[in-house]
Motif scaffolding. Structure first.
Motif, PDB file in Angstrom:
ATOM      1  N   THR A   5       0.829  -1.201   0.000  1.00 36.14           N
ATOM      2  CA  THR A   5       0.000   0.000   0.000  1.00 36.14           C
ATOM      3  C   THR A   5       0.863   1.249   0.000  1.00 36.14           C
ATOM      4  O   THR A   5       0.607   2.207  -0.749  1.00 36.14           O
ATOM      5  N   CYS A   6       1.896   1.250   0.812  1.00 35.58           N
ATOM      6  CA  CYS A   6       2.816   2.397   0.859  1.00 35.58           C
ATOM      7  C   CYS A   6       3.542   2.567  -0.475  1.00 35.58           C
ATOM      8  O   CYS A   6       3.753   3.699  -0.937  1.00 35.58           O
ATOM      9  N   LEU A   7       3.918   1.459  -1.099  1.00 32.59           N
ATOM     10  CA  LEU A   7       4.570   1.536  -2.409  1.00 32.59           C
ATOM     11  C   LEU A   7       3.626   2.115  -3.459  1.00 32.59           C
ATOM     12  O   LEU A   7       4.041   2.915  -4.306  1.00 32.59           O
ATOM     13  N   LEU A   8       2.365   1.721  -3.385  1.00 34.79           N
ATOM     14  CA  LEU A   8       1.381   2.252  -4.327  1.00 34.79           C
ATOM     15  C   LEU A   8       1.229   3.762  -4.159  1.00 34.79           C
ATOM     16  O   LEU A   8       1.193   4.512  -5.138  1.00 34.79           O
ATOM     17  N   PHE A  85      -5.023   0.586 -11.650  1.00 36.97           N
ATOM     18  CA  PHE A  85      -4.399   1.633 -10.843  1.00 36.97           C
ATOM     19  C   PHE A  85      -5.310   2.112  -9.711  1.00 36.97           C
ATOM     20  O   PHE A  85      -4.953   2.040  -8.540  1.00 36.97           O
ATOM     21  N   TRP A  86      -6.500   2.601 -10.052  1.00 39.79           N
ATOM     22  CA  TRP A  86      -7.291   3.346  -9.070  1.00 39.79           C
ATOM     23  C   TRP A  86      -8.154   2.457  -8.200  1.00 39.79           C
ATOM     24  O   TRP A  86      -8.265   2.704  -6.995  1.00 39.79           O
ATOM     25  N   ILE A  87      -8.761   1.431  -8.772  1.00 41.28           N
ATOM     26  CA  ILE A  87      -9.571   0.540  -7.946  1.00 41.28           C
ATOM     27  C   ILE A  87      -8.689  -0.223  -6.965  1.00 41.28           C
ATOM     28  O   ILE A  87      -9.040  -0.380  -5.786  1.00 41.28           O
ATOM     29  N   VAL A  88      -7.548  -0.659  -7.423  1.00 43.12           N
ATOM     30  CA  VAL A  88      -6.617  -1.375  -6.537  1.00 43.12           C
ATOM     31  C   VAL A  88      -6.112  -0.444  -5.436  1.00 43.12           C
ATOM     32  O   VAL A  88      -6.022  -0.834  -4.262  1.00 43.12           O
ATOM     33  N   LEU A  89      -5.801   0.802  -5.789  1.00 47.41           N
ATOM     34  CA  LEU A  89      -5.347   1.767  -4.783  1.00 47.41           C
ATOM     35  C   LEU A  89      -6.421   1.967  -3.715  1.00 47.41           C
ATOM     36  O   LEU A  89      -6.122   1.964  -2.508  1.00 47.41           O
ATOM     37  N   PHE A  90      -7.662   2.145  -4.140  1.00 48.39           N
ATOM     38  CA  PHE A  90      -8.766   2.315  -3.201  1.00 48.39           C
ATOM     39  C   PHE A  90      -8.892   1.114  -2.266  1.00 48.39           C
ATOM     40  O   PHE A  90      -8.977   1.266  -1.035  1.00 48.39           O
ATOM     41  N   LEU A  91      -8.903  -0.089  -2.821  1.00 42.08           N
ATOM     42  CA  LEU A  91      -9.117  -1.288  -2.010  1.00 42.08           C
ATOM     43  C   LEU A  91      -7.958  -1.547  -1.058  1.00 42.08           C
ATOM     44  O   LEU A  91      -8.168  -1.975   0.086  1.00 42.08           O
ATOM     45  N   LEU A 103      -2.929   4.340   9.577  1.00 43.71           N
ATOM     46  CA  LEU A 103      -3.586   5.435   8.878  1.00 43.71           C
ATOM     47  C   LEU A 103      -2.744   6.710   8.933  1.00 43.71           C
ATOM     48  O   LEU A 103      -2.692   7.474   7.963  1.00 43.71           O
ATOM     49  N   THR A 104      -2.101   6.947  10.054  1.00 41.76           N
ATOM     50  CA  THR A 104      -1.216   8.108  10.163  1.00 41.76           C
ATOM     51  C   THR A 104      -0.057   7.987   9.181  1.00 41.76           C
ATOM     52  O   THR A 104       0.353   8.979   8.558  1.00 41.76           O
ATOM     53  N   LEU A 105       0.473   6.782   9.029  1.00 38.69           N
ATOM     54  CA  LEU A 105       1.559   6.557   8.084  1.00 38.69           C
ATOM     55  C   LEU A 105       1.107   6.845   6.659  1.00 38.69           C
ATOM     56  O   LEU A 105       1.829   7.473   5.878  1.00 38.69           O
ATOM     57  N   ILE A 106      -0.089   6.394   6.311  1.00 37.49           N
ATOM     58  CA  ILE A 106      -0.620   6.635   4.967  1.00 37.49           C
ATOM     59  C   ILE A 106      -0.778   8.132   4.717  1.00 37.49           C
ATOM     60  O   ILE A 106      -0.395   8.646   3.661  1.00 37.49           O
ATOM     61  N   ALA A 107      -1.343   8.848   5.690  1.00 32.93           N
ATOM     62  CA  ALA A 107      -1.535  10.293   5.539  1.00 32.93           C
ATOM     63  C   ALA A 107      -0.196  11.005   5.362  1.00 32.93           C
ATOM     64  O   ALA A 107      -0.042  11.867   4.482  1.00 32.93           O
TER      65      ALA A 107
END
Length: 443
Positions: A5-8, A85-91, A103-107
């Protein structure tokens, strides 16, 4: 799951592989790994959520519309990349976080990746506007969206720093740099988008926070006057001309010279008119997913119009022209679901039932501010293939899952800080008393 997820996120916002290891198809490989993990992790069930359902239906509508496209092969490629790209990123964002720390890491990664992209790719075009060289999302409008959208996430990340000697310089430096970058693009849409985003912080803030918002706005105006070149200021000031386009058109018909900014306004008005006509002429399925530019290019062949390769510069009209009225209804439903999720999470979190309710409140504020910025920019840019909206959707679904999985005893929370949550069969329920459960809307 979180590593991919972080790589994406880094791939879509930082765009590193457009500058190094070019041609190795690393982004496609990362997204393909994401597809495998989505299937293996059972993340498809996350379509059964407030934001997931309209997004799934939008993709289904694209699939139905593709056979009726003006160029079926082009629409098929658009649909394939949209899913990959986008559906996979969302999921992945919706399913992989297991704690507030994730979640803090993602933000933080969204904000830092955006800054990274601006730093490594920054350049100026021939007309002096700030762009990103060699990037798929590198024109001035894209950079304005990238910079402004990153501000709430930089604010969130900086506010989590415990050391004040680091927190305030990071906050002032990060927000100031991104505001200046948005200004250097000379993108007029950034002005109302930035004002409304700051209005969100002002309305939600208290005391000193309201003063901080006013300080940033005043500092942004003063900094723009002294730091931006005259050509950029002139273009930004032409925003007022958009409310008096009849005068600009009269000057053009009379042979009077038009500035680059006024010529751009007229060009964009023509693009909007063309998008409306396409929608009215193809109301059911549109001209095909991703086919606005190709359809318009064919229509303008032999006319001498040099604007044939431009998108509509209005996401809502572009979606309507490409997918018809059914498509734009689903897209607006998708964006509306994001705002509904923001309200739901804020309302649910008010009871202070989660041990980290204050952090969740900060997250919701950042998401709301970023959403407002994106929604305003989308009215002046073509953002249907930009990652920002899918990050917001995934983040909100993850937050709803977190709040929904908090098991409660009557009157008190039983989870400790840093609690991890799962998306199992109980993810859509919350305990309200001995032996009683209630379904959480959207799951």
């Amino acid at each position: 799951m979180m590593a991919v997820t972080c790589l994406l996120i880094f791939n879509h916002f930082g765009r590193p592989f457009e500058y190094v290891l070019v041609g190795w198809r690393i982004p496609a490989v990362i997204c393909s790994i994401g597809i495998v993990l989505v299937l293996a992790g059972g993340y498809l069930k996350l379509f059964h959520s407030r934001a997931g359902l309209p997004l799934l239906l939008l993709v289904a509508w694209m699939l139905i519309s593709t056979p009726f496209s003006s160029w079926r092969a082009g629409s098929a490629v658009y649909l394939q990349t949209y899913i990959q790209f986008w559906i996979v990123l969302f999921l992945m964002i919706a399913g992989s976080p297991k704690s507030t720390r994730d979640l803090t890491l993602i933000a933080a990664l969204v904000g830092l990746s955006s800054v990274f992209h601006i730093l490594i790719g920054g350049s100026s075009s021939v007309d002096g506007r700030f762009e990103l060289s060699g990037s798929s999302y590198g024109n001035a409008d894209d950079v304005a969206l990238l910079a402004g959208f990153a501000i709430p996430f930089v604010v969130l990340a900086a506010s989590r720093l415990k050391n004040r000697l680091l927190r305030y310089p990071a906050l002032l430096g990060g927000v100031g740099y991104l505001m200046l970058t948005a200004g250097r693009t000379a993108t007029r849409a950034a002005i109302p988008a930035m004002i409304l985003m700051m209005a969100v912080y002002f309305l939600r803030g208290r005391g000193g926070q309201k003063l901080a918002v006013v300080f940033f706005l005043v500092a942004a105006v003063v900094g723009a006057v002294f730091a931006l070149p005259d050509s950029t200021l002139e273009r930004l000031a032409s925003l007022g001309n958009s409310f008096g386009l009849s005068d600009v058109e009269s000057a053009a018909r009379s042979g009077g010279g038009l500035s680059e900014a006024d010529a751009s306004l007229l060009e964009r008005r023509k693009l909007v008119q063309d998008a409306i006509m396409m929608t009215l002429e193809h109301p059911l399925f549109g001209v095909g997913p991703g086919e606005f530019v190709d359809f318009r290019t064919k229509a303008l062949e032999g006319t001498g119009d040099k604007s044939h390769n431009l998108p509509s510069h209005n996401t809502y009209l572009q979606v309507a022209s490409e997918l018809g009225f059914g498509g734009i209804i689903l897209y607006l439903w998708f964006l509306g679901s994001l705002y509904a999720s923001i309200r739901y999470v804020r309302k649910t979190n008010r009871a202070h039932l989660h041990p980290q309710w204050q952090l969740i409140s900060q997250m919701v504020l950042a998401i709301e501010a970023a959403f407002v910025y994106f929604a305003v920019c989308a009215a002046f840019m073509t953002c249907d293939r930009h990652p920002q909206q899918f990050v917001l959707a995934g983040f909100l679904v993850a937050l709803e899952r977190m709040l929904a999985s908090v098991a409660l005893q009557p009157g008190k929370a039983v989870l400790s800080p840093g609690v991890r949550f799962a998306g199992g069969s109980g993810a859509g329920m919350k305990r309200v008393g001995p032996g009683k459960t209630l379904p959480v809307p959207g799951f």
